[in-house]
Write a protein that holds these residues in place. Structure first.
Motif, PDB file in Angstrom:
ATOM      1  N   PHE A  89       0.833  -1.201   0.000  1.00 35.78           N
ATOM      2  CA  PHE A  89       0.000   0.000   0.000  1.00 35.78           C
ATOM      3  C   PHE A  89       0.869   1.254   0.000  1.00 35.78           C
ATOM      4  CE2 PHE A  89      -2.749   3.248   1.750  1.00 35.78           C
ATOM      5  CZ  PHE A  89      -3.954   2.997   1.112  1.00 35.78           C
ATOM      6  N   THR A  90       1.893   1.255   0.824  1.00 33.15           N
ATOM      7  CA  THR A  90       2.801   2.402   0.870  1.00 33.15           C
ATOM      8  C   THR A  90       3.502   2.598  -0.462  1.00 33.15           C
ATOM      9  OG1 THR A  90       3.168   2.059   3.225  1.00 33.15           O
ATOM     10  CG2 THR A  90       4.797   3.367   2.055  1.00 33.15           C
ATOM     11  N   THR A  91       3.985   1.503  -1.040  1.00 31.81           N
ATOM     12  CA  THR A  91       4.669   1.590  -2.326  1.00 31.81           C
ATOM     13  C   THR A  91       3.737   2.095  -3.414  1.00 31.81           C
ATOM     14  OG1 THR A  91       6.055  -0.283  -1.651  1.00 31.81           O
ATOM     15  CG2 THR A  91       6.045   0.287  -3.975  1.00 31.81           C
ATOM     16  N   ALA A  92       2.468   1.689  -3.364  1.00 30.53           N
ATOM     17  CA  ALA A  92       1.501   2.152  -4.359  1.00 30.53           C
ATOM     18  C   ALA A  92       1.327   3.666  -4.288  1.00 30.53           C
ATOM     19  CB  ALA A  92       0.168   1.449  -4.147  1.00 30.53           C
ATOM     20  N   ILE A  93       1.241   4.213  -3.085  1.00 30.54           N
ATOM     21  CA  ILE A  93       1.082   5.664  -2.943  1.00 30.54           C
ATOM     22  C   ILE A  93       2.314   6.401  -3.455  1.00 30.54           C
ATOM     23  CG2 ILE A  93       0.838   7.536  -1.265  1.00 30.54           C
ATOM     24  CD1 ILE A  93      -0.896   5.737   0.391  1.00 30.54           C
ATOM     25  N   LEU A  94       3.499   5.911  -3.091  1.00 24.42           N
ATOM     26  CA  LEU A  94       4.732   6.560  -3.554  1.00 24.42           C
ATOM     27  C   LEU A  94       4.865   6.464  -5.068  1.00 24.42           C
ATOM     28  CD1 LEU A  94       7.222   5.308  -0.802  1.00 24.42           C
ATOM     29  CD2 LEU A  94       6.041   7.505  -0.918  1.00 24.42           C
ATOM     30  N   ALA A  95       4.500   5.322  -5.639  1.00 26.16           N
ATOM     31  CA  ALA A  95       4.575   5.155  -7.088  1.00 26.16           C
ATOM     32  C   ALA A  95       3.582   6.073  -7.792  1.00 26.16           C
ATOM     33  CB  ALA A  95       4.319   3.699  -7.462  1.00 26.16           C
ATOM     34  N   PHE A  96       2.377   6.181  -7.245  1.00 23.57           N
ATOM     35  CA  PHE A  96       1.366   7.042  -7.856  1.00 23.57           C
ATOM     36  C   PHE A  96       1.810   8.502  -7.832  1.00 23.57           C
ATOM     37  CE2 PHE A  96      -2.416   9.687  -7.803  1.00 23.57           C
ATOM     38  CZ  PHE A  96      -3.174   9.146  -8.833  1.00 23.57           C
ATOM     39  N   ILE A  97       2.349   8.947  -6.709  1.00 27.27           N
ATOM     40  CA  ILE A  97       2.810  10.334  -6.616  1.00 27.27           C
ATOM     41  C   ILE A  97       3.943  10.590  -7.599  1.00 27.27           C
ATOM     42  CG2 ILE A  97       3.938  12.007  -5.089  1.00 27.27           C
ATOM     43  CD1 ILE A  97       2.366  10.804  -2.782  1.00 27.27           C
TER      44      ILE A  97
END
Length: 299
Positions: free
Chosen positions: A219-227
């Motif tokens: 979940f954390t990686t998804a947010i960082l990747a999206f940003i």
């Protein structure tokens, strides 16, 4: 009784002095920490605050130095969505959302399996492979613009979504692999071994045991990747056209939409519209982000 109590009371008083001194030192250390945190916070938020203040100002007071909103108006936000000037800002928002979402999903699917293999499986040159992945993330994007432009022009991809998604994946995927590899490496082997002893196949152990435990990190990686994909500008500015232009590129075109005029307040309003959703996203899921970043640090 008095003779005995006297020395005991003196020793207690002497022991209390160092404790009070240590308490004062701890208190001052906490104060310094809070002051440092406030200074760093103000330093980081000052440009964003000034952008928001300028976004709400009347265009005739663009260069007003008052540090709070004066002559407040919403005309700048309406102008950002006004397509009569040639700006297709709403379409650009949709393009950025589509490109960032697809980039994040593909990077997560590939990154989860790649990170698991690099962290849990034993094969030759896996650290060399990880080094190449990290090296790709450090490659300057400006050096890739010309080769990508020539390649995509030859195959007819200029102005298409795949011309934006594929290069974006190449920048986001190393971040995904590195973050998840660190998490999988710290995950105890015993959990997976226990699942296999209970009759799970390697695929079932990965799906039923590893992935639920890795959910905070994913979940954390998804947010960082999206940003990261949302903020990409350099590649998108050269490989997109008016129909596929992302929001960061669209904001850069605001200056040329109105002849002989620099719409600073409109640009600030558009920047506020683009930034606030990311801020809200991080604030809402900040607990999950912190849990994901620290989950692999405790066995």
């Amino acid at each position: 009784m008095t003779a005995v109590a006297g020395p005991v009371a003196g020793e207690a008083a002497q022991a209390q002095i160092p404790n009070n001194s240590a308490s004062r030192r701890d208190r001052w250390a906490n104060i310094r920490t809070y002051i440092s945190a406030v200074i760093i916070l103000l330093w980081c938020l000052a440009p964003f605050y000034w952008m928001v203040v300028t976004a709400f100002r009347d265009v005739n007071f663009t260069f007003d130095n008052t540090p709070w909103p004066t002559h407040v108006t919403l005309d700048n936000f309406r102008a950002a969505f006004d397509e009569s000037t040639g700006n297709r800002f709403l379409l650009a928002l949709g393009n950025s959302l589509f490109v960032s979402t697809v980039t994040t999903l593909i990077s997560l699917v590939v990154g989860v399996f790649a990170a698991y293999a690099l962290a849990r499986l034993n094969f030759r040159n896996k650290f060399l492979i990880l080094g190449f992945i990290l090296g790709a993330s450090m490659f300057p994007g400006v050096a890739l613009v010309t080769p990508l432009f020539q390649l995509f022009t030859r195959i007819g991809w200029i102005g298409t979504y795949q011309a934006l998604i594929i290069p974006s994946i190449s920048f986001v995927l190393p971040l995904t692999v590195y973050t998840l590899t660190s998490f999988f490496r710290e995950m105890p082997w015993e959990l997976e071994e226990a699942a296999r002893m209970d009759g799970c196949t390697p695929g079932e152990a990965f799906r039923k045991v590893i992935m639920p435990l890795a959910a905070p990190a994913v979940f954390t990686t998804a947010i960082l990747a999206f940003i990261s994909a949302w903020n990409e500008f350099l590649i998108a500015s050269q490989l997109s056209n008016e129909a596929t232009r992302t929001v960061t590129v669209a904001i850069a075109y605001f200056a040329g939409a109105i002849p002989r005029q620099e719409p600073y307040t409109t640009v600030m309003a558009a920047g506020t519209i683009v930034t606030i959703p990311l801020v809200i996203l991080v604030l809402i899921f900040q607990r999950r982000i912190v849990d994901g970043l620290t989950a692999g640090g405790v066995k």
